[in-house]
Design a protein around this motif. Structure first.
Motif, mmCIF file in Angstrom:
data_model
loop_
_atom_site.group_PDB
_atom_site.id
_atom_site.type_symbol
_atom_site.label_atom_id
_atom_site.label_comp_id
_atom_site.label_asym_id
_atom_site.label_seq_id
_atom_site.Cartn_x
_atom_site.Cartn_y
_atom_site.Cartn_z
ATOM 1 N N TYR A 163 -13.194 -10.739 0.183
ATOM 2 C CA TYR A 163 -13.831 -9.823 1.128
ATOM 3 C C TYR A 163 -14.875 -10.540 1.995
ATOM 4 O O TYR A 163 -15.179 -10.092 3.089
ATOM 5 C CB TYR A 163 -14.489 -8.655 0.385
ATOM 6 C CG TYR A 163 -13.528 -7.776 -0.385
ATOM 7 C CD1 TYR A 163 -12.154 -7.815 -0.152
ATOM 8 C CD2 TYR A 163 -14.001 -6.883 -1.352
ATOM 9 C CE1 TYR A 163 -11.276 -7.000 -0.865
ATOM 10 C CE2 TYR A 163 -13.135 -6.056 -2.061
ATOM 11 C CZ TYR A 163 -11.780 -6.129 -1.817
ATOM 12 O OH TYR A 163 -10.917 -5.321 -2.520
ATOM 13 N N GLU A 173 -16.676 -13.134 -2.553
ATOM 14 C CA GLU A 173 -17.355 -11.964 -1.980
ATOM 15 C C GLU A 173 -18.664 -12.291 -1.276
ATOM 16 O O GLU A 173 -19.160 -11.484 -0.501
ATOM 17 C CB GLU A 173 -17.594 -10.908 -3.074
ATOM 18 C CG GLU A 173 -16.290 -10.288 -3.572
ATOM 19 C CD GLU A 173 -16.494 -9.219 -4.638
ATOM 20 O OE1 GLU A 173 -17.578 -9.194 -5.264
ATOM 21 O OE2 GLU A 173 -15.561 -8.420 -4.835
ATOM 22 N N ARG A 196 0.842 -1.196 0.000
ATOM 23 C CA ARG A 196 0.000 0.000 0.000
ATOM 24 C C ARG A 196 0.878 1.247 0.000
ATOM 25 O O ARG A 196 1.924 1.273 0.631
ATOM 26 C CB ARG A 196 -0.901 0.030 1.244
ATOM 27 C CG ARG A 196 -1.951 -1.078 1.263
ATOM 28 C CD ARG A 196 -3.003 -0.851 0.189
ATOM 29 N NE ARG A 196 -4.023 -1.886 0.107
ATOM 30 C CZ ARG A 196 -3.978 -2.921 -0.739
ATOM 31 N NH1 ARG A 196 -2.957 -3.093 -1.548
ATOM 32 N NH2 ARG A 196 -4.967 -3.788 -0.765
ATOM 33 N N ASP A 221 -0.429 -17.258 -9.818
ATOM 34 C CA ASP A 221 -1.452 -16.257 -9.507
ATOM 35 C C ASP A 221 -2.385 -16.065 -10.698
ATOM 36 O O ASP A 221 -1.989 -16.302 -11.845
ATOM 37 C CB ASP A 221 -0.733 -14.930 -9.201
ATOM 38 C CG ASP A 221 -1.561 -14.006 -8.329
ATOM 39 O OD1 ASP A 221 -2.722 -14.326 -8.031
ATOM 40 O OD2 ASP A 221 -1.028 -12.945 -7.956
HETATM 41 P P1 C2E Z 1 -3.394 -9.859 -6.984
HETATM 42 O O1 C2E Z 1 -2.053 -10.406 -6.640
HETATM 43 O O2 C2E Z 1 -4.265 -10.707 -7.846
HETATM 44 O O3 C2E Z 1 -4.072 -9.510 -5.585
HETATM 45 C C1 C2E Z 1 -5.450 -9.642 -5.319
HETATM 46 C C2 C2E Z 1 -6.136 -8.310 -5.372
HETATM 47 O O4 C2E Z 1 -7.537 -8.500 -5.198
HETATM 48 C C3 C2E Z 1 -5.720 -7.344 -4.262
HETATM 49 O O5 C2E Z 1 -5.826 -6.029 -4.788
HETATM 50 C C4 C2E Z 1 -6.803 -7.588 -3.201
HETATM 51 O O6 C2E Z 1 -6.942 -6.511 -2.304
HETATM 52 C C5 C2E Z 1 -8.000 -7.760 -4.102
HETATM 53 N N1 C2E Z 1 -9.069 -8.548 -3.468
HETATM 54 C C6 C2E Z 1 -9.004 -9.490 -2.508
HETATM 55 N N2 C2E Z 1 -10.210 -10.016 -2.230
HETATM 56 C C7 C2E Z 1 -11.094 -9.391 -3.035
HETATM 57 C C8 C2E Z 1 -12.520 -9.478 -3.233
HETATM 58 O O7 C2E Z 1 -13.220 -10.265 -2.584
HETATM 59 N N3 C2E Z 1 -13.073 -8.657 -4.180
HETATM 60 C C9 C2E Z 1 -12.324 -7.779 -4.906
HETATM 61 N N4 C2E Z 1 -12.941 -7.009 -5.799
HETATM 62 N N5 C2E Z 1 -10.963 -7.671 -4.768
HETATM 63 C C10 C2E Z 1 -10.371 -8.465 -3.837
HETATM 64 P P2 C2E Z 1 -4.683 -4.946 -4.587
HETATM 65 O O8 C2E Z 1 -4.077 -5.074 -3.218
HETATM 66 O O9 C2E Z 1 -5.235 -3.645 -5.012
HETATM 67 O O10 C2E Z 1 -3.561 -5.411 -5.608
HETATM 68 C C11 C2E Z 1 -3.789 -5.388 -6.993
HETATM 69 C C12 C2E Z 1 -2.667 -6.077 -7.726
HETATM 70 O O11 C2E Z 1 -1.443 -5.324 -7.567
HETATM 71 C C13 C2E Z 1 -2.353 -7.476 -7.202
HETATM 72 O O12 C2E Z 1 -3.253 -8.428 -7.727
HETATM 73 C C14 C2E Z 1 -0.928 -7.649 -7.689
HETATM 74 O O13 C2E Z 1 -0.919 -7.986 -9.052
HETATM 75 C C15 C2E Z 1 -0.374 -6.240 -7.515
HETATM 76 N N6 C2E Z 1 0.306 -6.167 -6.205
HETATM 77 C C16 C2E Z 1 -0.204 -5.845 -4.988
HETATM 78 N N7 C2E Z 1 0.752 -5.900 -4.035
HETATM 79 C C17 C2E Z 1 1.889 -6.300 -4.670
HETATM 80 C C18 C2E Z 1 3.240 -6.557 -4.236
HETATM 81 O O14 C2E Z 1 3.579 -6.487 -3.037
HETATM 82 N N8 C2E Z 1 4.154 -6.906 -5.201
HETATM 83 C C19 C2E Z 1 3.801 -7.052 -6.531
HETATM 84 N N9 C2E Z 1 4.740 -7.412 -7.418
HETATM 85 N N10 C2E Z 1 2.543 -6.837 -6.969
HETATM 86 C C20 C2E Z 1 1.597 -6.461 -6.050
#
Ligand code: C2E
Ligand code: CA
Ligand code: CA
Ligand code: CA
Length: 280
Positions: free
Chosen positions: A259, A240, A62, A180
């Motif tokens: 969620y 969800e 974040r 993933d």
């Molecule tokens: P991701 O790895 O597929 O992570 C899952 C995303 O879905 C996360 O969004 C999470 O908060 C969200 N999510 C979880 N449960 C639900 C749900 O029930 N409904 C919905 N609508 N969303 C849900 P986030 O944290 O915004 O991250 C988005 C993407 O950004 C991640 O997809 C990943 O590709 C990247 N990312 C996030 N943190 C990191 C990191 O530390 N390193 C790297 N390389 N990429 C990251």
């Protein structure tokens, strides 16, 4: 038609330039963010849905920008990948997540999340010495290798080069590998034969429709059969609703995230979550 084509082309390039400039600005700010502590990690529970217990957590980065407020990783991770900043950023994320997981193991004992799952981008996976860096972080933080999972996307692995060798090196350390967004790439099934994979993260898009009946649940159902047949663990992503959770359990899923169970949590909130009695 020729003029029109030309016009479209220049609109397109200027949009590309603008996007490039925006990404460069984000990347420059991100460098400062990394150096001045504007970044932190949140941890989303991965739940054993057979009994409601906490299985593990996925670390998610974040960024609270001092002027722009929270910026989504979906925006700044691609900028960081493009500029190469993902390499130091990713190293920080890995070290931070392993430090936190080791602390939980010490402080929470049997209530600690059994695994911490860390997202690694294609660019990081391609770096020579990535597996050695992971080994060094585990050594430094004292986190046992079997408690770490590295999440990679199919595209990162398909990138070719040394990615597959790096995954083998991680496995040799005892670190687990998760694919993933599984099922959204071009070569998902083929990769299962060539890559040392332990866990499939079944993409949210297949979970979204799982309760719609008929053919909408077919892929989610097929993916759990494939995982079982290949002795892989499967995690359903983005659950969800209670209806989706019930349907996934019926299909035989053991692990899920979304969620419906919990949002990504700050460490103190994750601790409260870990110490509560699982709701059946
Ligand atoms: P991701 O790895 O597929 O992570 C899952 C995303 O879905 C996360 O969004 C999470 O908060 C969200 N999510 C979880 N449960 C639900 C749900 O029930 N409904 C919905 N609508 N969303 C849900 P986030 O944290 O915004 O991250 C988005 C993407 O950004 C991640 O997809 C990943 O590709 C990247 N990312 C996030 N943190 C990191 C990191 O530390 N390193 C790297 N390389 N990429 C990251
Ligand atoms: Ca992920
Ligand atoms: Ca995912
Ligand atoms: Ca994703």
């Amino acid at each position: 038609a020729k003029n029109q084509g030309k016009g479209r082309f220049s609109v397109y390039t200027s949009a590309m330039d603008q996007r490039g400039a925006e990404q460069a600005r984000v990347a420059a700010d991100l460098r400062t963010a990394l150096d001045t502590g504007q970044l932190h990690l949140v941890y989303q529970p991965i739940v054993d849905i057979t009994d409601g217990s906490l299985y593990g957590v996925e670390a998610l980065v974040r960024w609270n920008h001092p002027e722009r407020g929270p910026i989504s990783p979906a925006e700044f991770i691609p900028a960081a990948e493009r500029t190469g900043l993902i390499v130091p950023l990713g190293a920080w994320i890995l070290a931070e997540a392993c430090t936190q997981a080791a602390r939980w193991q010490f402080e929470l004992g049997p209530d600690a999340p059994a695994i911490v799952s860390v997202n690694v981008s294609a660019r990081q996976l391609r770096e020579a010495g990535f597996a050695a860096d992971v080994a060094a972080v585990l050594h430094r933080t004292g986190l046992p290798a079997h408690r770490l999972t590295i999440e990679v996307t199919e595209t990162a692995v398909f990138d070719g080069g040394t990615a597959v060798e790096t995954l083998h090196a991680l496995k040799a350390l005892g670190v687990a590998v998760a694919l993933d967004d599984f099922g959204t790439g071009h070569s998902s099934l083929g990769l299962l034969r060539t890559c040392p994979v332990d866990l499939l993260k079944v993409d949210k898009s297949f979970v979204d429709t799982v309760t719609h009946g008929g053919e909408h649940a077919v892929i989610a159902a097929a993916l759990i059969d494939i995982s079982n047949g290949l002795h892989l663990r499967a995690v359903a992503e983005g659950v969800e609703t209670p209806e989706q959770a019930a349907e996934l359990r019926r299909l035989g899923y053991r692990y899920a995230q979304g969620y419906h169970y919990a949002r990504p949590l700050l460490p103190a909130d994750l601790e409260r979550h870990a110490l509560r009695r699982p709701a059946h």
